[in-house]
Design an enzyme around this catalytic site. Structure first.
Site, PDB file in Angstrom:
ATOM      1  N   THR A 184       1.129  -1.445   0.219  1.00  0.00           N
ATOM      2  CA  THR A 184       0.129   0.071  -0.190  1.00  0.00           C
ATOM      3  C   THR A 184       0.714   1.165  -0.128  1.00  0.00           C
ATOM      4  O   THR A 184       1.774   1.543   0.480  1.00  0.00           O
ATOM      5  CB  THR A 184      -0.597   0.377   1.624  1.00  0.00           C
ATOM      6  N   ARG A 212     -13.887  -7.845   0.035  1.00  0.00           N
ATOM      7  CA  ARG A 212     -12.346  -7.597   1.001  1.00  0.00           C
ATOM      8  C   ARG A 212     -12.611  -5.819   0.633  1.00  0.00           C
ATOM      9  O   ARG A 212     -11.858  -5.525  -0.064  1.00  0.00           O
ATOM     10  CB  ARG A 212     -11.861  -8.798   1.094  1.00  0.00           C
ATOM     11  N   VAL A 213     -12.336  -5.729   2.140  1.00  0.00           N
ATOM     12  CA  VAL A 213     -11.814  -4.120   2.440  1.00  0.00           C
ATOM     13  C   VAL A 213     -11.053  -4.087   3.519  1.00  0.00           C
ATOM     14  O   VAL A 213     -11.180  -5.025   4.261  1.00  0.00           O
ATOM     15  CB  VAL A 213     -12.802  -3.088   2.337  1.00  0.00           C
ATOM     16  N   GLY A 214      -9.305  -3.675   3.245  1.00  0.00           N
ATOM     17  CA  GLY A 214      -9.312  -3.664   4.651  1.00  0.00           C
ATOM     18  C   GLY A 214      -9.376  -2.532   5.026  1.00  0.00           C
ATOM     19  O   GLY A 214     -10.000  -1.394   5.620  1.00  0.00           O
ATOM     20  N   THR A 235       0.140   0.493   6.746  1.00  0.00           N
ATOM     21  CA  THR A 235       0.431  -0.069   5.998  1.00  0.00           C
ATOM     22  C   THR A 235       0.439  -1.405   6.823  1.00  0.00           C
ATOM     23  O   THR A 235       0.798  -1.450   7.899  1.00  0.00           O
ATOM     24  CB  THR A 235       1.270   0.089   5.338  1.00  0.00           C
ATOM     25  N   GLY A 236      -0.188  -2.623   6.528  1.00  0.00           N
ATOM     26  CA  GLY A 236       0.085  -4.257   6.884  1.00  0.00           C
ATOM     27  C   GLY A 236      -1.126  -4.684   7.258  1.00  0.00           C
ATOM     28  O   GLY A 236      -2.188  -4.443   6.490  1.00  0.00           O
TER      29      GLY A 236
END
Ligand code: ASP
Length: 317
Positions: A184, A212-214, A235-236
């Site tokens: 990202t 799917r959404v992060g 980010t991760g």
């Protein structure tokens, strides 16, 4: 005198050291420098933090090296679904989009949601309709294609696994969750007026399905900005960053525990997110222009530049 500064990331995780060649390292660092300089130049000319983070993230989206915009990972259907968010710490206005396809610069669409709609977060078909109404042209799938991402997807397309960006191979990623990588991109900035802003953009996870959404487009999880405290881009492992409400957590530690931006960011990345098994990193800047860039993975593509003369472009610890 007000210090102005900018920090950017291209994902916490990076290629494992054994896979990084001097030539690739040069490419990553020069892409980071280009994005950093473009955002910093705007700040230097008196531009706003929100303009600077949008510009820096656009540059990173335009590079195939990072998992955002061009070079986004493949979904289970072999498409690209992207998420992005932007937030202005001066007004607390925010915009976000998720599950969008064909948009060259998702961060700009997020900004348009913030400035040209009554809403904060638009997803999927609705977000695409909004883009159409605002005259966005769609890129062909070939624009987003990257051979490395395609290989990553081919390895796992017939399985039920999904994979964070830059994993060496799915087998290795399965062997050690800590080898999973994130690509990202994001930027945070503090301008000459002491206003802060944050932007984050991603292609998410290889082979993702079910919409799917992060954390990246979620205000407070992967992205947050408030002049009172700081601006943060994460980010991760998105699922953990959502549960940890990571970006907001940093701001709250500053506001309620009186911690500085470095201590608050360290506390979240090296303690609180680890306690719930999350790995990754973040970049943060406070209203005095102070920057923190902690990560608990092997590396994080990162760069920062400040009017006090400090400049850094790094990948590993
Ligand atoms: N946080 C992103 C997500 O879970 C992944 C990344 O940082 O690369 O979608």
């Amino acid at each position: 005198m007000q210090i102005f500064s900018i920090a950017i990331h291209g994902g916490a995780g990076t290629l494992v050291k054994g896979m990084m060649t001097p030539e690739l390292e040069k490419q990553y660092k020069s892409a980071l420098k280009k994005a950093l300089d473009s955002g910093y130049k705007l700040l230097e000319e008196g531009g706003s933090a929100i303009d600077a983070v949008e510009e820096a993230v656009k540059q990173l989206e335009d590079s195939h090296l990072f998992n955002a915009g061009k070079g986004s990972v493949f979904t289970a259907e072999g498409t690209h679904e992207m998420d992005a968010a932007i937030m202005d710490g001066k007004t607390l206005n925010a915009g976000a989009v998720s599950l969008i396809t064909g948009i060259k610069n998702p961060v700009s669409l997020a900004r348009d949601v913030m400035e040209k709609s009554e809403h904060v977060f638009l997803a999927g078909d609705g977000a695409m309709q909004f883009a159409k109404e605002h005259n966005y042209e769609l890129e062909e799938p070939t624009y987003f294609y990257d051979e490395f991402r395609h290989q990553q997807w081919l390895e796992i397309r017939d399985t039920n696994s999904f994979q964070l960006d830059h994993s060496k191979s799915v087998t290795e990623a399965a062997r050690s969750q800590k080898d999973s990588k994130f690509g990202t991109v994001g930027a945070v900035a503090c301008d000459k007026n002491g206003h802060v802003a944050a932007a984050t953009s991603t292609g998410g996870m290889t082979n993702k399905k079910w919409g799917r959404v992060g954390d990246s487009p979620m205000i407070g999880a992967g992205n947050y900005a408030n002049n009172k405290t700081c601006a943060v881009s994460c980010t991760g492992s998105g699922e953990y960053f959502i549960r940890g409400v990571v970006a907001y957590d940093v701001a709250m530690l500053m506001e309620h525990k009186d911690m500085g931006v470095q201590d608050a960011s360290d506390e979240v990345i090296h303690k609180r997110i680890l306690e719930i098994n999350g790995d990754g990193g973040l970049i943060a800047v406070d209203k005095n222009g102070a920057i923190a860039m902690p990560f608990n993975t092997e590396g994080m593509y990162r760069a920062s530049k400040s009017s006090n003369g400090q400049e850094e472009i790094s990948i590993y610890k």
